[in-house]
Design an enzyme around this catalytic site. Structure first.
Site, PDB file in Angstrom:
ATOM      1  N   SER A 141      14.620 -45.018-101.816  1.00 30.67           N
ATOM      2  CA  SER A 141      12.850 -44.941-101.716  1.00 30.67           C
ATOM      3  C   SER A 141      11.373 -45.020-103.344  1.00 30.67           C
ATOM      4  O   SER A 141      11.617 -46.334-103.532  1.00 30.67           O
ATOM      5  CB  SER A 141      12.683 -43.701-101.405  1.00 30.67           C
ATOM      6  OG  SER A 141      11.403 -43.203-100.566  1.00 30.67           O
TER       7      SER A 141
ATOM      8  N   ASP B  85      13.059 -47.535 -89.981  1.00 31.91           N
ATOM      9  CA  ASP B  85      12.331 -46.998 -91.377  1.00 31.91           C
ATOM     10  C   ASP B  85      10.698 -46.581 -90.932  1.00 31.91           C
ATOM     11  O   ASP B  85      10.384 -47.635 -91.016  1.00 31.91           O
ATOM     12  CB  ASP B  85      12.723 -47.518 -92.526  1.00 31.91           C
ATOM     13  CG  ASP B  85      12.204 -46.760 -93.854  1.00 31.91           C
ATOM     14  OD1 ASP B  85      11.692 -45.693 -93.592  1.00 31.91           O
ATOM     15  OD2 ASP B  85      12.463 -46.682 -94.645  1.00 31.91           O
TER      16      ASP B  85
ATOM     17  N   HIS C 146      14.940 -43.396 -92.676  1.00 33.99           N
ATOM     18  CA  HIS C 146      14.897 -44.285 -94.306  1.00 33.99           C
ATOM     19  C   HIS C 146      15.761 -43.534 -94.679  1.00 33.99           C
ATOM     20  O   HIS C 146      16.723 -43.920 -96.079  1.00 33.99           O
ATOM     21  CB  HIS C 146      13.795 -43.263 -94.568  1.00 33.99           C
ATOM     22  CG  HIS C 146      13.500 -42.917 -95.859  1.00 33.99           C
ATOM     23  ND1 HIS C 146      12.524 -44.330 -96.749  1.00 33.99           N
ATOM     24  CD2 HIS C 146      13.009 -42.819 -96.575  1.00 33.99           C
ATOM     25  CE1 HIS C 146      12.837 -44.636 -97.583  1.00 33.99           C
ATOM     26  NE2 HIS C 146      12.265 -43.089 -98.526  1.00 33.99           N
TER      27      HIS C 146
END
Length: 775
Positions: free
Chosen positions: A613, A690, A725
């Site tokens: 991330s 995502d 994600h």
């Protein structure tokens, strides 16, 4: 696991020394952690108990579940218990439950279907405990209710279905709104408010007396739509045409959802729109709503401008509907965090106050603020930060909280009197440790959770005596015994000092059989995002990082470094990264890598960096510096250009493109030389489904590097079909971690100099990869 290891940093580091305690996980055995024990999640881990405290005349009561599934009302002090719901009355396959405040009924959620990070759809049923009857909240529900909540004082339930608000009362339902739909949300947040503002799935708040409901309405009309294709869509055979999920997703400088503030009189069903004038409609974010009365006299909302560097607290008088700005702040030296910490405390010396946390002084501290506006009263101060308010006891005039007073990596529990301003520790605050606490409804008891660095445990205390526990709730003795079978990574915490004077916190893991005379590869594992923290004295999870440190064929040293911009070291340290994300953070990771190379054991030819991330973004930005220090990198689910990320997160730190065009251009990963000059390899991993950091980021980054001349022997892009994600769809995380393991193994085996090649091989590689094959 000695918590001070061989640093050998020749005076460059200052150690953060935890005490040696009998519960320290020192190991002592011969077993090494294995892949299956650590990946994809740690199987050797501490247990913890979370109690659902009940507000009743007798303090210290909570709900637990027996082995057969029955719901039990227990008194944690007396050990007395009473069965409230027999096992045969518990719905099969339920997802969650909530007791009515008077314990006469239970609200059950079943048929759970995940939506976004926090939100989900479900069916809801009401169990009348006395009658034993189970009634659907909505007769025609079809797993489509988004949220439901009991009123604190009467028989009402507020719920949201198809984005419309309903009130259920004693079996009768009243529809409150009629405009809910794909673009209008009543009482629940849209995607961006859920993800970036509330961190939760609701946007409605009952008054303490249950007579009024405050709620927000979000309008996404005009917000651009982002489409996510689902190629398998959880089907055994992929559909010929992927399912396409359309999300209203405001990216930087795009139109944001607008928000309105509403009040509902529960008895009359009269609904009132309260004009919000704190900021213009297109420059408004509402970050928090809190009732500032014990009944329903006053409610307040926290308003930000769009880029969240100005704040106004607005009080609304319920009867007159009059609004007043009772507090405002200019935070244009950085940004203002939405801490969701307002809480009404009542009368203090003849004046009504509420409590809140603010870092306006440069450090996050607790203040009392007058409900009608006026000068605040500081309850805590110093060059340390309050992390969270745990409990407000209005009878004793005490506020319980956690703070970093000992060190930014630690957490200790304190109380402060808002009568005398005396601050009292509830734990030994002279040790490097990590604590939190859960208080009973009336504040008479608390479960103290020691969370590290040694083996965690939980104990019950009375607030009358914080020195002696009443009992142990969770000992984790079995974990302590199991750890004695292992040789564990050697973990240490210390600081390194930047040339500019700031210090960075570092967490180091050394292999169990560390030999200072050998050479070891090093993997940096940053997150590094604004306000975040990775380096803390909390329990060292025996996860992938511990695995690659322990495996005899890998034996990586890992360094986790909290760069400038991360949390709990004051506003100046945080705000340094404003308007230029990725710049100082990358500099700090490079500086730390140069520091690690001052150790004789550090292998300069095998220094990697891996992050997910924001950490994936930081990995790319660090390699982009072309420092020559890092030899390989891995970015998992990275942002590659913040112009591709959502507005409410990004603009908080970067402002809009119109205000900071050059900053956005520099923040994007755009320089390729650092990747071309890697001695090793760069891996990008991303899920195609995502909904947070879109796969578009990985696609753009990969294209930038390929078109910039990064050769195929330097770059791999791995997508995970339909994964979000967290890369969890269809066992994708298993493949992901096997790929990570292979990557770090291959990089360790990579020799600094390539072996001699036959001329034919050179010609082929030159044709494929360009001049680099001739080097």
């Amino acid at each position: 696991m000695k918590l001070l290891s061989l640093l050998m940093l020749a005076g460059i580091a200052q150690a953060i020394v935890p005490p040696r305690e009998p519960r320290s996980p020192t190991g002592g055995g011969n077993k090494l952690l294995t892949y299956k024990e650590c990946v994809p999640r740690a199987t050797i881990s501490p247990r913890s108990t979370s109690l659902a405290w009940i507000n009743s005349e007798e303090d210290g009561r909570y709900i637990s579940q027996s082995d057969d599934g029955a719901l039990i009302l227990q008194n944690i002090v007396t050990n007395t218990n009473k069965t409230l719901v027999a096992a045969d009355k518990v719905p099969k396959g339920y997802y969650d439950y909530w007791f009515k405040p008077d314990l006469s009924a239970v609200l059950w959620a079943t048929n759970y279907t995940k939506q976004y990070r926090h939100s989900y759809f479900a069916n809801y049923f009401i169990l009348d405990i006395k009658k034993g009857s189970l009634t659907p909240l909505a007769q025609d529900q079809a797993g489509d209710i988004q949220y439901a909540q009991w009123s604190p004082m009467n028989n009402s339930i507020a719920y949201v279905r198809x984005n419309d608000l309903y009130i259920w009362n004693n079996g009768k339902t009243k529809r409150i709104t009629e405009n809910g739909g794909p673009d209008i949300f009543n009482g629940v947040p849209d995607w961006v408010y859920e993800e970036e503002i509330f961190g939760d799935r609701f946007a409605l708040w009952f008054s303490p007396d249950g007579e009024y409901l405050a709620y927000l309405r979000f309008n996404e009309t005009g917000v651009p739509t982002y489409t996510i294709p689902y190629y398998k869509n959880k089907q055994k055979i992929a559909p010929a045409y992927p399912r396409e999920l359309e999300i209203r997703y405001p990216k930087v400088s795009a139109k944001n959802p607008t928000v309105q503030f509403h009040l509902l009189n529960i008895a009359s069903s009269q609904e009132t729109t309260i004009p919000v004038t704190a900021f213009p409609e297109n420059d408004l974010v509402i970050g928090e709503v809190a009732w500032l009365s014990s009944g329903h006299d006053s409610v307040a909302y926290r308003a930000f401008n769009r880029v969240q560097d100005r704040e106004k607290i607005v009080s609304v008088k319920v009867e007159s509907k009059e609004s007043k700005v009772i507090r405002e702040r200019d935070g244009t030296d950085g940004w203002i965090d939405n801490l969701l910490s307002m809480s009404y405390i009542g009368n203090v010396n003849g004046k009504e106050y509420y409590v809140d946390i603010s870092d306006a002084s440069g450090w996050a501290h607790i203040y009392l603020y007058p409900v009608d506006g006026g000068k605040e009263i500081a309850l805590t101060k110093g060059e340390w930060e309050v992390v969270a308010i745990l409990k407000v006891d209005t009878k004793k005039k005490l506020i319980y909280f956690t703070s970093t007073k000992y060190h930014s990596t630690t957490r200790h529990v304190y109380s402060v009197s808002y009568d005398t301003k005396v601050m009292t520790p509830l734990v030994n605050d002279k040790e490097a440790a990590y604590y939190t606490a859960s208080f009973s409804a009336k504040g008479g008891y608390y479960i103290l959770s020691y969370q590290g660095p040694n083996v965690p445990y939980q104990e019950l205390y009375s607030t009358k005596d914080s020195k002696k526990p009443l009992k142990t709730i969770t000992s984790n003795d079995a974990l302590l015994e199991k750890l004695k079978e292992y040789k564990l990574p050697k973990v240490s915490f210390f600081e390194i000092k930047l040339p500019s004077g700031e210090t960075l916190n570092v967490k180091q893991r050394l292999p169990p059989n560390f030999n200072p005379h050998k050479k070891y590869p090093v993997l940096f594992t940053p997150y590094g995002g604004p306000g975040a923290q990775e380096v803390s004295q909390a329990w060292n999870s025996l996860d992938f990082k511990s695995y690659i440190t322990s495996d005899p064929e890998l034996e990586y040293v890992t360094w986790t470094v909290d760069n400038r911009g991360t949390g709990y070291k004051g506003r100046k340290f945080r705000s340094a990264v404003a308007k230029r994300l990725g710049f100082l953070e990358a500099q700090d990771q490079v500086f730390a890598a140069k520091e690690v190379l001052k150790n004789r054991w550090a292998d300069k030819d095998h220094i990697g960096i891996w992050g997910x991330s924001y950490g994936g973004f930081l990995t790319a930005k660090t390699l982009e510096t072309d420092s020559g220090v890092f030899t390989f990198g891995i970015s998992t689910a990275p942002v590659s250009d913040f112009r591709l990320y959502d507005s409410m997160y990004t603009e908080r730190y970067m402002k809009t493109v119109e205000l900071n065009a050059d900053g956005y251009s520099e923040t994007a990963v755009h320089k390729v030389d650092g990747f071309k000059n890697l001695k090793g390899h760069y891996l990008i991993q991303h899920g195609t489904g995502d909904d947070n950091v879109h796969f578009q980021n990985a696609a753009v980054l990969s294209n930038t590097l390929m078109n910039g001349g990064v050769t195929a022997d330097k770059l791999t892009t791995q997508w995970f079909t339909d994964s979000d994600h967290g890369i969890r769809y269809d066992m994708d995380s298993t493949y992901q971690y096997k790929q990570l393991s292979k990557m770090v193994y291959d990089q360790k085996q990579r020799r600094p100099e390539s072996p001699p090649m036959h001329q034919w091989s050179k010609r082929v590689l030159a044709a494929l990869f360009g001049e680099r094959a001739e080097e």
